[in-house]
Every structure is written in structure tokens, then in C-alpha cells.
Design an enzyme around this catalytic site. Structure first.
Site, PDB file in Angstrom:
ATOM      1  N   LYS A   1      -4.033   3.385   2.468  1.00 27.92           N
ATOM      2  CA  LYS A   1      -2.764   3.663   1.813  1.00 27.92           C
ATOM      3  C   LYS A   1      -2.718   5.066   1.206  1.00 27.92           C
ATOM      4  CE  LYS A   1      -0.586  -0.243   2.518  1.00 27.92           C
ATOM      5  NZ  LYS A   1       0.620  -0.298   3.394  1.00 27.92           N
TER       6      LYS A   1
ATOM      7  N   GLY B   1       6.295  -5.248  11.225  1.00 25.67           N
ATOM      8  CA  GLY B   1       5.740  -6.394  10.511  1.00 25.67           C
ATOM      9  C   GLY B   1       6.821  -7.284   9.942  1.00 25.67           C
TER      10      GLY B   1
ATOM     11  N   ASN C   1       6.258  -1.403   7.577  1.00 24.89           N
ATOM     12  CA  ASN C   1       5.788  -2.457   6.684  1.00 24.89           C
ATOM     13  C   ASN C   1       4.532  -3.149   7.195  1.00 24.89           C
ATOM     14  OD1 ASN C   1       6.117  -4.757   4.678  1.00 24.89           O
ATOM     15  ND2 ASN C   1       6.475  -5.857   6.594  1.00 24.89           N
TER      16      ASN C   1
ATOM     17  N   TYR D   1      -8.531  -0.960   1.666  1.00 17.41           N
ATOM     18  CA  TYR D   1      -7.070  -0.959   1.570  1.00 17.41           C
ATOM     19  C   TYR D   1      -6.567   0.350   0.977  1.00 17.41           C
ATOM     20  CZ  TYR D   1      -2.454  -3.016   0.433  1.00 17.41           C
ATOM     21  OH  TYR D   1      -1.116  -3.301   0.341  1.00 17.41           O
TER      22      TYR D   1
END
Length: 254
Positions: A163, A14, A92, A159
Site C-alpha cells: 500500500k 474486486g 479496489n 500489506y
């Protein structure tokens, strides 16, 4: 003390994103040769590669879908054939999605995309590159997590699910590859000031700033500095850590 990554090669996934660009240039300024991963934005990747080469290091841009193992293997083979295998990996890349909403309203596809980009990215990158690091007896794997993984605020579920799953993978991996001289760590930024904020003059957010112990948002450079530290030999005895870079907004407890 200065950090010198001369002779090392770093792969940033990324890398064309706002944070990815700063991390790539920061590691390059420390002397590392850079591999820029991108998914679709070849033009931006090539422009960034020219900026990095101007810093006096080598740079190679390569595309793949980090959520697909065969695509990551193909990227590995391109790197092995045309550049240098990485000593440092910074995972990333992440799928951006909107809106963030309640569990009852969130599109199930958002949970799947976060699993692929947060969990499977790290699994796939490990499978592709850690065998090489094991052979060399050295390596640094750094994943970009988030303060949200500790906050668990309403609307964050897709999200956070990705994570928090990533956190589990990285902690287990740290124990599995530690005997081979490989460290595995995570950097967890807060709401970070980037070029977009600077252009829009939105760096200061009084309501949120007042809740942060340091009373301000962090910058993309401050996040990149933490990555640089963990990539260096100054952090040679640190592994398995989740390092918030958020001005104390979240604080892991013992």
C-alpha cells in the site's frame, strides 16, 4: 446538493468483495453505468450485475488478473468491444493473505502478492485506461488504500509495503496526468463494518472503538460515499490526495 453520475461509466476492480459490492451499487444509484471486475467468482459477479441493472443502469461483468498487464489489456479490449470505456476507475482489488506476522516470519511470497495487487494493479490499470481518458480530457482514478499505511503496526509489513508503494505510484501519476483533466486520488478506510459483521453482530468492538476519535468503526457505505464524492464533479479540483475514512484514527499531518 446531489451527486449525478448519469452518462458516466465506472469500473470497479474486486467488485465482488464486500466493499466492492457497496461501492458498485453506490455509484450505480448515482446514475453511473457499471463495469464489475472479478477474478474468479463469476457467479457472484453475475448476481451483482443483476442487482445493479435493477437500479436502472447498464452493467457489464468481466474477469482478469489485475496483477498481469496482458490480462488487464485483454479486459480493456473486451470492454471496448462490448460496453463503454470507463470515465471512472476504482482500483479496489487486493490479494488477501494469512497470517499477518512479523517481518522475520512473514512468507516472502506475501510481499510479492501485495506488490502485484497494490502497486502493479494501479500501474496496469493506468496503462490500459488512462490513454483513453487523456484523449477525452477527463477521468477519475481512485485507489483504495488503508489506514495501515500510516500505522505501520507490527505484523502489517507485507500489506503496508504494497500500500505504501501504491501511494507513491498514485501521487506521481496525479502529477503526470493532471494536465489532461484526470484526477488521481486514494481513499484509505479503517477497520470497516461490512455485511459479515452485521451477520455476526460484531459491529461494536469496545477496545478498538475507544481508540478512535469518533468512538466507532466506519461502515462500508461511508467508505463508498467518499469514493462517490471523489468520482464526482464536486471533487473536480482535488487530486493527489490520500483521504482517510477512519473516524480520525489516522491523521495526515502538514
Amino acid at each position: 446538493m446531489s451527486i449525478d453520475l448519469s452518462g458516466k461509466t465506472a469500473l470497479i476492480t474486486g467488485a465482488t468483495g464486500q466493499l466492492g459490492r457497496v461501492m458498485a451499487k453506490t455509484l450505480a444509484k448515482a446514475g453511473a453505468d457499471i463495469i464489475l471486475h472479478y477474478h474468479k467468482n463469476e457467479e457472484k459477479a453475475n448476481a451483482l450485475a443483476e442487482e445493479i441493472r435493477a437500479l436502472g443502469v447498464r452493467c457489464f461483468a468481466v474477469s482478469c488478473d489485475v496483477g498481469e498487464l496482458n490480462s488487464v489489456f485483454a479486459m480493456r479490449d473486451q470492454i471496448a468491444a462490448s460496453f463503454s470505456m470507463p470515465d471512472i476507475i476504482v482500483d479496489n482489488a487486493v490479494v488477501q493473505y494469512v497470517p499477518w506476522t512479523s517481518v522475520l516470519e512473514q512468507n516472502p511470497a506475501d510481499y510479492e502478492s501485495q506488490f502485484r495487487s497494490c502497486v502493479m494493479q494501479n500501474v496496469n490499470m493506468a496503462k490500459a485506461f488512462l490513454p483513453f481518458m487523456k484523449e477525452r480530457g477527463y477521468g477519475r482514478m481512485i485507489g483504495i488504500n488503508t489506514e495501515c499505511a500510516m500505522q505501520n503496526f507490527p505484523g502489517q509489513s507485507a500489506y503496508v509495503s504494497g500500500k505504501r508503494g501504491m501511494d507513491g505510484v498514485m501521487r506521481v501519476l496525479a502529477k503526470e496526468v493532471g494536465p489532461f483533466g484526470i484526477t488521481v486520488n486514494q481513499v484509505a478506510p479503517g477497520w470497516t463494518i461490512s455485511d459479515r459483521d452485521r451477520e455476526n453482530h460484531t459491529e461494536v468492538q469496545p477496545q478498538s472503538d475507544a481508540l478512535i476519535p469518533l468512538r466507532r468503526r466506519g461502515t462500508d457505505q461511508e467508505v463508498a460515499n467518499a469514493v462517490l464524492f471523489l468520482a464526482s464533479d464536486l471533487a473536480s479540483y482535488i487530486t493527489g490526495t490520500y483521504l482517510p475514512v477512519c473516524g480520525g484514527n489516522v491523521m495526515p499531518c502538514i
